[in-house]
Design a protein around this motif. Structure first.
Motif, PDB file in Angstrom:
ATOM      1  N   LYS A  94       0.814  -1.023   0.080  1.00 43.14           N
ATOM      2  CA  LYS A  94       0.485   0.023  -0.071  1.00 43.14           C
ATOM      3  C   LYS A  94       0.676   0.723  -0.030  1.00 43.14           C
ATOM      4  CE  LYS A  94      -3.829   1.640   3.017  1.00 43.14           C
ATOM      5  NZ  LYS A  94      -4.170   1.972   4.621  1.00 43.14           N
ATOM      6  N   GLN A  95       0.785   2.214  -0.891  1.00 40.17           N
ATOM      7  CA  GLN A  95       1.523   3.148  -1.232  1.00 40.17           C
ATOM      8  C   GLN A  95       0.424   4.218  -1.329  1.00 40.17           C
ATOM      9  OE1 GLN A  95       2.455   1.771  -4.724  1.00 40.17           O
ATOM     10  NE2 GLN A  95       4.381   1.228  -4.142  1.00 40.17           N
ATOM     11  N   LEU A  96       1.219   5.588   0.144  1.00 38.44           N
ATOM     12  CA  LEU A  96       0.825   6.838  -0.708  1.00 38.44           C
ATOM     13  C   LEU A  96       1.890   7.467  -1.374  1.00 38.44           C
ATOM     14  CD1 LEU A  96      -1.513   8.906   1.100  1.00 38.44           C
ATOM     15  CD2 LEU A  96       0.240   9.615   1.571  1.00 38.44           C
ATOM     16  N   PHE A  97       0.998   8.334  -2.617  1.00 34.13           N
ATOM     17  CA  PHE A  97       1.612   9.332  -2.997  1.00 34.13           C
ATOM     18  C   PHE A  97       0.802  10.054  -3.501  1.00 34.13           C
ATOM     19  CE2 PHE A  97      -0.424   5.294  -6.351  1.00 34.13           C
ATOM     20  CZ  PHE A  97      -0.032   6.843  -7.236  1.00 34.13           C
ATOM     21  N   VAL A  98       1.576  11.422  -3.737  1.00 39.13           N
ATOM     22  CA  VAL A  98       0.987  12.566  -4.473  1.00 39.13           C
ATOM     23  C   VAL A  98       0.993  12.822  -5.824  1.00 39.13           C
ATOM     24  CG1 VAL A  98       1.310  15.078  -4.321  1.00 39.13           C
ATOM     25  CG2 VAL A  98       1.444  13.832  -2.152  1.00 39.13           C
ATOM     26  N   ILE A  99       0.541  13.082  -6.895  1.00 38.67           N
ATOM     27  CA  ILE A  99       0.486  13.740  -8.162  1.00 38.67           C
ATOM     28  C   ILE A  99       0.784  14.356  -8.704  1.00 38.67           C
ATOM     29  CG2 ILE A  99      -0.872  10.703  -8.566  1.00 38.67           C
ATOM     30  CD1 ILE A  99      -2.724  12.765  -9.727  1.00 38.67           C
ATOM     31  N   GLY A 100       0.497  15.378  -7.796  1.00 40.31           N
ATOM     32  CA  GLY A 100       0.562  16.706  -8.303  1.00 40.31           C
ATOM     33  C   GLY A 100       1.449  17.822  -7.421  1.00 40.31           C
ATOM     34  N   GLY A 101       1.461  18.824  -7.740  1.00 38.96           N
ATOM     35  CA  GLY A 101       2.726  19.701  -6.610  1.00 38.96           C
ATOM     36  C   GLY A 101       3.585  20.041  -7.192  1.00 38.96           C
ATOM     37  N   ASP A 102       4.788  19.984  -5.959  1.00 38.19           N
ATOM     38  CA  ASP A 102       6.693  20.947  -6.176  1.00 38.19           C
ATOM     39  C   ASP A 102       6.990  19.048  -6.571  1.00 38.19           C
ATOM     40  OD1 ASP A 102       5.677  23.464  -7.143  1.00 38.19           O
ATOM     41  OD2 ASP A 102       6.255  23.912  -5.222  1.00 38.19           O
ATOM     42  N   SER A 103       5.981  18.464  -5.432  1.00 34.95           N
ATOM     43  CA  SER A 103       6.909  16.927  -5.002  1.00 34.95           C
ATOM     44  C   SER A 103       6.394  16.092  -5.224  1.00 34.95           C
ATOM     45  CB  SER A 103       8.013  17.625  -3.485  1.00 34.95           C
ATOM     46  OG  SER A 103       8.421  16.120  -2.755  1.00 34.95           O
ATOM     47  N   PRO A 104       6.001  15.941  -6.779  1.00 38.70           N
ATOM     48  CA  PRO A 104       5.377  14.152  -6.859  1.00 38.70           C
ATOM     49  C   PRO A 104       5.868  12.849  -6.159  1.00 38.70           C
ATOM     50  CG  PRO A 104       5.790  15.186  -8.386  1.00 38.70           C
ATOM     51  CD  PRO A 104       5.992  15.629  -7.584  1.00 38.70           C
ATOM     52  N   GLY A 105       5.260  11.907  -5.611  1.00 35.07           N
ATOM     53  CA  GLY A 105       6.088  10.693  -5.685  1.00 35.07           C
ATOM     54  C   GLY A 105       4.586   9.934  -4.296  1.00 35.07           C
ATOM     55  N   ILE A 106       6.002   8.790  -4.320  1.00 33.20           N
ATOM     56  CA  ILE A 106       5.367   8.196  -3.113  1.00 33.20           C
ATOM     57  C   ILE A 106       6.097   8.515  -1.527  1.00 33.20           C
ATOM     58  CG2 ILE A 106       5.555   5.744  -2.268  1.00 33.20           C
ATOM     59  CD1 ILE A 106       6.353   4.824  -4.968  1.00 33.20           C
ATOM     60  N   LYS A 107       5.215   8.833  -0.817  1.00 35.62           N
ATOM     61  CA  LYS A 107       5.308   9.361   0.684  1.00 35.62           C
ATOM     62  C   LYS A 107       5.263   8.567   1.217  1.00 35.62           C
ATOM     63  CE  LYS A 107       5.123  13.068  -1.719  1.00 35.62           C
ATOM     64  NZ  LYS A 107       6.755  14.212  -1.949  1.00 35.62           N
ATOM     65  N   ARG A 108       4.785   7.333   1.223  1.00 36.64           N
ATOM     66  CA  ARG A 108       4.467   5.868   2.201  1.00 36.64           C
ATOM     67  C   ARG A 108       4.659   4.914   1.538  1.00 36.64           C
ATOM     68  NH1 ARG A 108      -0.216   6.738   6.846  1.00 36.64           N
ATOM     69  NH2 ARG A 108       1.629   5.549   8.074  1.00 36.64           N
ATOM     70  N   MET A 109       5.034   3.811   2.481  1.00 34.44           N
ATOM     71  CA  MET A 109       4.975   2.467   1.592  1.00 34.44           C
ATOM     72  C   MET A 109       4.480   1.674   3.081  1.00 34.44           C
ATOM     73  SD  MET A 109       7.170   0.006  -0.446  1.00 34.44           S
ATOM     74  CE  MET A 109       7.312   1.285  -1.951  1.00 34.44           C
ATOM     75  N   ILE A 110       3.563   0.535   2.922  1.00 38.40           N
ATOM     76  CA  ILE A 110       3.046  -0.330   4.183  1.00 38.40           C
ATOM     77  C   ILE A 110       3.229  -1.143   2.950  1.00 38.40           C
ATOM     78  CG2 ILE A 110       1.333  -1.291   5.440  1.00 38.40           C
ATOM     79  CD1 ILE A 110       0.901   1.881   5.507  1.00 38.40           C
ATOM     80  N   VAL A 111       3.662  -2.271   4.218  1.00 32.95           N
ATOM     81  CA  VAL A 111       4.023  -3.775   3.283  1.00 32.95           C
ATOM     82  C   VAL A 111       3.455  -4.578   4.508  1.00 32.95           C
ATOM     83  CG1 VAL A 111       5.296  -5.440   1.865  1.00 32.95           C
ATOM     84  CG2 VAL A 111       5.501  -3.087   1.582  1.00 32.95           C
ATOM     85  N   GLN A 112       2.374  -5.659   4.121  1.00 33.36           N
ATOM     86  CA  GLN A 112       2.159  -7.195   4.281  1.00 33.36           C
ATOM     87  C   GLN A 112       2.291  -8.257   3.729  1.00 33.36           C
ATOM     88  OE1 GLN A 112      -2.239  -6.778   6.134  1.00 33.36           O
ATOM     89  NE2 GLN A 112      -1.465  -7.983   7.866  1.00 33.36           N
ATOM     90  N   ALA A 113       3.428  -8.366   4.485  1.00 31.36           N
ATOM     91  CA  ALA A 113       3.573 -10.404   3.777  1.00 31.36           C
ATOM     92  C   ALA A 113       1.999 -11.423   4.662  1.00 31.36           C
ATOM     93  CB  ALA A 113       5.037 -10.846   3.607  1.00 31.36           C
ATOM     94  N   PRO A 114       2.169 -12.486   4.341  1.00 34.34           N
ATOM     95  CA  PRO A 114       1.468 -13.267   4.609  1.00 34.34           C
ATOM     96  C   PRO A 114       1.084 -14.072   5.709  1.00 34.34           C
ATOM     97  CG  PRO A 114       2.314 -13.912   2.099  1.00 34.34           C
ATOM     98  CD  PRO A 114       2.750 -12.882   2.214  1.00 34.34           C
ATOM     99  N   GLY A 115       0.604 -14.146   5.970  1.00 36.01           N
ATOM    100  CA  GLY A 115       0.714 -14.533   8.282  1.00 36.01           C
ATOM    101  C   GLY A 115       1.637 -13.398   8.814  1.00 36.01           C
TER     102      GLY A 115
END
Length: 222
Positions: A94-115
């Protein structure tokens, strides 16, 4: 130690495969966060499920927009990639990313592996890969050159239904078919060397499949 290896493997599979699919489509260069090619038009709750066939075998991957926030005055969207079958099956990124403004890109990333419990990844962990993924995803017809030459309008039938698509072909002979009726990226079908991507179904009413409260990722002490 084992859970750490499993988590890192799941993260690499989820991010590298999706980015690699896009890189292969575009002749080796990555563009945007892990995604498939298309015009990113996020609608919270909507998504798509794809069958991807590679030399390593088939896999099913879902892409869904599961939330929206305001970050530094810009719209930011939670985009979720779910590995349903194949390498990394059961992993959710799961990624939080900005698609506009002066600094677009991924700002946070959450990963859940099985179990495993979900973990929030430090943005610098992936090094060069993350630098490539930080670029702004395509969000309109200004990015049409990234897809190649427009072949024309065609009607395409896939398991998800029949769509009127714009067909593009890259200089390497890769083909993609895009429809504005498919969220979030518009991709209906793609054919490249050693890979096919086909829309299996469209998704509505999507919420995050991350279960539990994410904790910060910590490197193990050896």
């Amino acid at each position: 130690m084992k859970s750490f290896r499993n988590l890192v493997f799941a993260l690499v599979v989820a991010t590298a495969f999706a980015s690699g699919a896009w890189a292969q489509m575009m002749g080796g260069r990555m563009s945007g966060p892990p995604q498939i090619p298309g015009w990113f038009k996020p609608t919270v709750g909507d998504g798509s499920e794809y069958q991807m066939t590679t030399k390593e075998g088939p896999m099913v991957v879902q892409y869904a927009v599961v939330g929206k926030e305001t970050l530094d005055g810009n719209d930011a969207f939670w985009n979720e990639i779910r590995m349903k079958t194949g390498p990394g099956a059961g992993t959710v990124t799961k990624q939080l990313f900005v698609i506009g403004g002066d600094s677009p890109g991924i700002k946070r990333m959450i990963v859940q592996a099985p179990g495993q419990e979900p973990m929030e990844m430090p943005m610098g962990m992936m090094g060069g890969m993350m630098k490539q993924m930080q670029k702004q995803p395509p969000s309109g017809k200004d990015s049409v050159a990234d897809f190649g030459t427009e072949v024309g309008t065609e009607t395409v039938t896939v398991p998800a239904g029949t769509f009127v698509c714009q067909h593009y072909r890259s200089k390497d002979g890769n083909d993609i078919w895009i429809s504005p009726k498919v969220s979030p990226y518009g991709l209906v079908k793609a054919q490249v060397k050693d890979m096919t991507i086909t829309l299996q179904k469209t998704l509505t009413g999507q919420t995050s499949e991350i279960k539990g409260e994410p904790r910060k990722f910590e490197m193990p002490h050896f």
